[in-house]
Every structure is written in C-alpha cells, then in structure tokens.
Design an enzyme around this catalytic site. Structure first.
Site, PDB file in Angstrom:
ATOM      1  N   GLU A 131       0.778  -1.243   0.000  1.00 24.79           N
ATOM      2  CA  GLU A 131       0.000   0.000   0.000  1.00 24.79           C
ATOM      3  C   GLU A 131       0.810   1.293   0.000  1.00 24.79           C
ATOM      4  OE1 GLU A 131      -3.266   0.098   2.733  1.00 24.79           O
ATOM      5  OE2 GLU A 131      -4.318  -1.427   1.585  1.00 24.79           O
ATOM      6  N   GLU A 146      -6.314  -7.973  -0.094  1.00 30.03           N
ATOM      7  CA  GLU A 146      -7.082  -7.517   1.077  1.00 30.03           C
ATOM      8  C   GLU A 146      -8.465  -7.106   0.609  1.00 30.03           C
ATOM      9  OE1 GLU A 146      -5.316  -4.586   3.748  1.00 30.03           O
ATOM     10  OE2 GLU A 146      -3.320  -5.415   3.401  1.00 30.03           O
TER      11      GLU A 146
HETATM   12  C1  BG6 Z   1      -4.947  -1.768   4.762  1.00 27.10           C
HETATM   13  C2  BG6 Z   1      -3.685  -2.254   5.394  1.00 27.10           C
HETATM   14  O1  BG6 Z   1      -4.803  -0.412   4.539  1.00 27.10           O
HETATM   15  O2  BG6 Z   1      -6.118  -1.791   5.478  1.00 27.10           O
HETATM   16  C3  BG6 Z   1      -3.866  -3.077   6.643  1.00 27.10           C
HETATM   17  O3  BG6 Z   1      -2.827  -2.883   4.477  1.00 27.10           O
HETATM   18  C4  BG6 Z   1      -5.002  -2.514   7.476  1.00 27.10           C
HETATM   19  O4  BG6 Z   1      -2.643  -3.091   7.318  1.00 27.10           O
HETATM   20  C5  BG6 Z   1      -6.283  -2.566   6.641  1.00 27.10           C
HETATM   21  O5  BG6 Z   1      -5.188  -3.127   8.698  1.00 27.10           O
HETATM   22  C6  BG6 Z   1      -7.502  -2.050   7.362  1.00 27.10           C
HETATM   23  O6  BG6 Z   1      -7.285  -0.765   7.853  1.00 27.10           O
HETATM   24  P1  BG6 Z   1      -7.577  -0.400   9.354  1.00 27.10           P
HETATM   25  O7  BG6 Z   1      -7.066   0.975   9.539  1.00 27.10           O
HETATM   26  O8  BG6 Z   1      -9.038  -0.470   9.503  1.00 27.10           O
HETATM   27  O9  BG6 Z   1      -6.849  -1.404  10.160  1.00 27.10           O
END
Ligand code: BG6
Length: 475
Positions: free
Chosen positions: A162, A374
């Site tokens: 990211e 993700e």
């Molecule tokens: C992504 C990241 O941006 O989103 C993760 O790669 C992160 O590390 C995930 O945990 C969710 O974001 P957040 O801020 O809700 O944990």
C-alpha cells in the site's frame, strides 16, 4: 450449472507482521516504526497484538481447517535485521523458517509481503528512514536475503504494501521527524524511493527466484465523481490519475503518469530524482498486482472556500460522520462522502460494484493478473455465549466475491482471494475496536484476556465457500 471460481483459484486470507505477531522486543527483535507509532494512540499498541509469534502453529491449524490454499503474511524487517542492516538475527530467521515450513507442510502456499509499514527504528534514527535514498540500498539488501533464503519455496512475492496509503497517511505510516511535518513534498520523495527500491527488488526476483513473480499490494479505491457536472468529471480524472495511475504506471509501464507528475511539479510537491532513476524503473516492471480493496471514493472539484492542500484524517471514534478530514488537492479534486453509498461505522464506503469496476478498469489498462490481497469489513464484533454472529461480514464478502466472479466472466485474470483478515489483528487506526478476522481474538485494547481464538460465523461460511470453490456463495 452452478458457478465456481476458475480451477486453481487461491483461497486464504491476509495479515501483516506488526499487526498480528506481537513479541515486539523478543528473541532479538528491535523496534520498528510501527511499534512506536502505535504506542500512546489511545488504542492497543503492537507489543502483543494477536500473539501469533507464539501461536503460529495453532493458527496454521485453523487455516488448514478452513481449507486455505494460500496465506499472505509479512516479514518483519527488524525481526530479521534488528538494526535494519548488518547481522541477521538467527532467532528471527528461525521464526520465519518455521512459519513458512509449517504452511507448506499443511498445503498452504506462503505469499509474503516484504514490507508492510514497519521500517526498523534503527534506520529512522540513522537517516530518517525512507526519506533518505540510503533506504533503497538497505531495503534491497534485506530483500535479497529473503529471496536467497526462501526463493526455493516461495514464488509469488509482494514487495511493498500500500504505497498509495503510505503517501496519503504519510505521518501515520512513517515515523516522520518533526522538522518535516509541514513539508508535504516529503511524501512523494518517500514514494519515489520506494518505487526505486521495489523496482530493484523486482529485478532481483527475476534473477534469483526460479519461476518467481514480482508483485506489489496496492491500496486501491476507484474514484467516482459526485455528479456529471463537467468540472466534477474532471476532478474524477485528476484523482484517478494521482491516486491510482501515479502508482500503477510505475509498476506496470515503468514510468510515472504524466499529468499527475506535472501537477505535482506545479504545486512544488514533485520528488527529486537523479540520473538513472528512469532506467531503474523501466527495468523493474512487476508481473502481477495484489489488490487491497475496501471502499470506493467520491470527489468533486474543490469548492472555492476549501481549495487548499488538505490531508486526509481517519475517523477515530467509529461514529458515522466523524471523518477527521477529506483530502483536497488544490484545483484538482476534493474528496467527500459519497451520498449514494452506504458506509461502515468508520465512514468507509461499502461498495461491491467498485470491486468489479476496478478489476475491469485495471485489467483494460495494464492487462496483468491480479490477486485480491485484502478486502474486508471492519466492525465491532460481539462475543455472545462463545459465538460471533458476523452476518454483515458474510454479506460483504459474498457480494464482493460475486463482483470478482463477474469480472472474471468478463475476461479479467483474478487468481485468488486473500481477504483481510485471517484473524483479528491490531487495526492500523482503531486498535481492537475495529475487527476484520474470520477468527475472533479474545482481547481488547485495555485487557489482553486469554487471547483465545474463537471461530466466527464467517469462518464456517468461508469453509463452505472454499470447499465448493465459490459455488456456495456465487449466484
Ligand atoms: C490496509 C492495510 O490499509 O487496510 C492493513 O494494508 C489494514 O494493514 C487494513 O489493517 C484495514 O485498515 P484499518 O485501519 O481499519 O486497520
């Protein structure tokens, strides 16, 4: 006939080192910038996280029970090289040897990320981390070590996680010394150094890993215009160019997107480059893309009274409508809430159509294979009599899987689904209040409790999805 995902489609989930491992100072590991940035936030810190460092065997058994064929994790640079460079830490290596071998023994393909936000503090102290060009060589050395050690067993490598989000939230995803705090150009300088580092590592993957593929996991949001007014449509084009193509053009064309680069120059935000950089980028083109998709974004042309550089700030309360700030790039675009889409409690849009949209858009532009690295719904899960009924998450993932399937029907190469997250982990902005896992971890921000693993309803749902190669949820 019942619909399924293509044969060989990878099923699993993702985590990252500092968010899941804990043992932040154990067995020779030294601090990473994430250990410090997550201290004193009002939420949990990264010292114990989900205790995966001590429970990886139990965790891998759960992956196996769910039917995973792949697992995305990240290596912790400061566990392997506590000082960022120099002597490797035998205990740190032993942990990753065990993790990788245990995954393989269980028929689960390891898909690592080399860097997930956690620059060793030693290098921040030495030269301000990614702000210095020296970070490129040190990152390449660290990566080379991993490729040589695991390249026989690991073929698909995600180099940086990211970058787009590292730029957007540059002071939260990097430990930035005070003296740079009002110098927004620094975020694009960091980005340039990461681009060079990633390109160099991509080249090394092709050199050292037989059958290896170089990839990156991008934080990607398709950008929609508020409405069809010509100015707002232009703002959409601007945002797509600066937020998305500015990264993907480097990864897959080997050069920066033109309009975004010229705009940054006009604004005094462009990175300083050196002779030879363009050639490094040209030689470092990646083979595949990891797509991290949670939410789409909405823009309009900046309103006259908001037309000044404004940085994004997350919603920390988890009460809808309390987004810290929406990003504004003067005379280019202004982010805003999409009036036509629902959101979760942290104001993240819930938009499965966005998944189909981005997959088709990226594929038409770059023609590269993708893995979803993700995708998930952050929520306050409730533990009731030893069960977690997260039907909202099942609904979210079902809809996104249908969108992925539709994109595949229309010709897009999607090779796997590794949603966020395998197990509850430390959220990057909201501690353990916001959970994403298929498996609940029994702890909260204040109390470590027993850290027990409890399967959520989504775990059992996913087990069926995997066993049927998607058929149970595709319609
Ligand atoms: C992504 C990241 O941006 O989103 C993760 O790669 C992160 O590390 C995930 O945990 C969710 O974001 P957040 O801020 O809700 O944990």
């Amino acid at each position: 006939m019942k619909k399924t995902m293509p044969q060989g489609f990878l099923w699993g989930a993702s985590t990252s080192a500092y968010q899941v491992e804990g043992a932040a100072l154990e067995d020779g590991k030294k601090l990473s910038q994430m250990d410090l940035l997550n201290a004193d936030t009002g939420f949990a810190d990264a010292s114990v996280a989900s205790d995966h460092y001590h429970r990886y065997k139990e965790d891998i058994a759960l992956m196996k029970e769910c039917g995973f064929t792949a697992y995305r994790f990240s290596f912790s640079w400061s566990r392997i090289f506590p000082d960022g460079v120099g002597e490797a830490n035998p205990k740190g290596i032993e942990f990753y040897d065990n993790l990788v071998n245990e995954l393989i023994r269980n028929g689960i393909k390891p898909i690592p990320t080399i860097y997930h936000y956690d620059m060793p503090m030693a290098l921040v102290e030495k030269y301000d981390g990614w702000i210095s060009r020296q970070s490129i060589d040190d990152f390449v050395e660290y990566s080379k070590f991993l490729l040589l050690r695991y390249g026989d067993r690991i073929k698909d490598w995600l180099i940086i996680n990211e970058q787009s989000i590292i730029v957007e939230f540059w002071k939260k995803k990097n430990y930035i010394p005070e003296k740079y705090h009002d110098k927004a150009q620094v975020k694009f300088q960091i980005n340039h150094h990461m681009n060079l580092a990633q390109a160099k590592v991509s080249k090394l993957i092709h050199q050292y890993v037989e059958g290896g593929r170089a990839g990156s996991a991008i934080g990607y949001s398709p950008v929609y215009a508020l409405d069809s007014s010509p100015k707002n449509m232009l703002a959409m084009l601007n945002a797509e160019n600066l937020k998305n193509q500015y990264f993907l053009d480097v990864y897959f064309k080997g050069h920066y997107a033109k309009s975004a680069s010229l705009y940054l120059k006009e604004q005094g935000l462009a990175p300083i480059t050196e002779d030879g950089d363009a050639e490094i980028l040209r030689q470092g083109i990646l083979d595949f893309l990891g797509v991290n998709y949670y939410a789409s974004k909405c823009v309009r042309f900046p309103e006259a009274d908001k037309n000044r550089l404004t940085e994004a700030k997350s919603n920390l309360s988890g009460q809808k409508g309390q987004m810290g700030a929406y990003e504004v790039m003067p005379d280019f675009y202004q982010y805003m809430k999409n009036p036509n889409a629902e959101t979760n409690d942290w104001d993240w849009t819930i938009d499965p159509n966005g998944m189909e949209y981005l997959l088709r858009d990226i594929y038409e532009r770059y023609g590269i294979p993708m893995i979803i690295t993700e995708n998930g719904l952050g929520a306050r899960d409730i533990l009731e009599n030893g069960e977690i009924h997260d039907s909202y998450r099942i609904d979210y993932w079902s809809k996104h899987l249908n969108a992925i399937h539709r994109a595949i029907e229309l010709g897009v190469e999607v090779q796997g689904f590794l949603p966020w997250s395998f197990i509850d982990v430390l959220s990057t902005s909201n501690g353990y209040q916001k959970r994403y896992g298929l498996i609940y971890v029994n702890r909260d921000d204040e109390d470590l409790k027993d850290l027990a693993r409890i399967k959520k309803d989504s775990f059992y749902w996913y087990q069926e999805v995997i066993a049927s190669n998607g058929a149970s949820c595709l319609n």
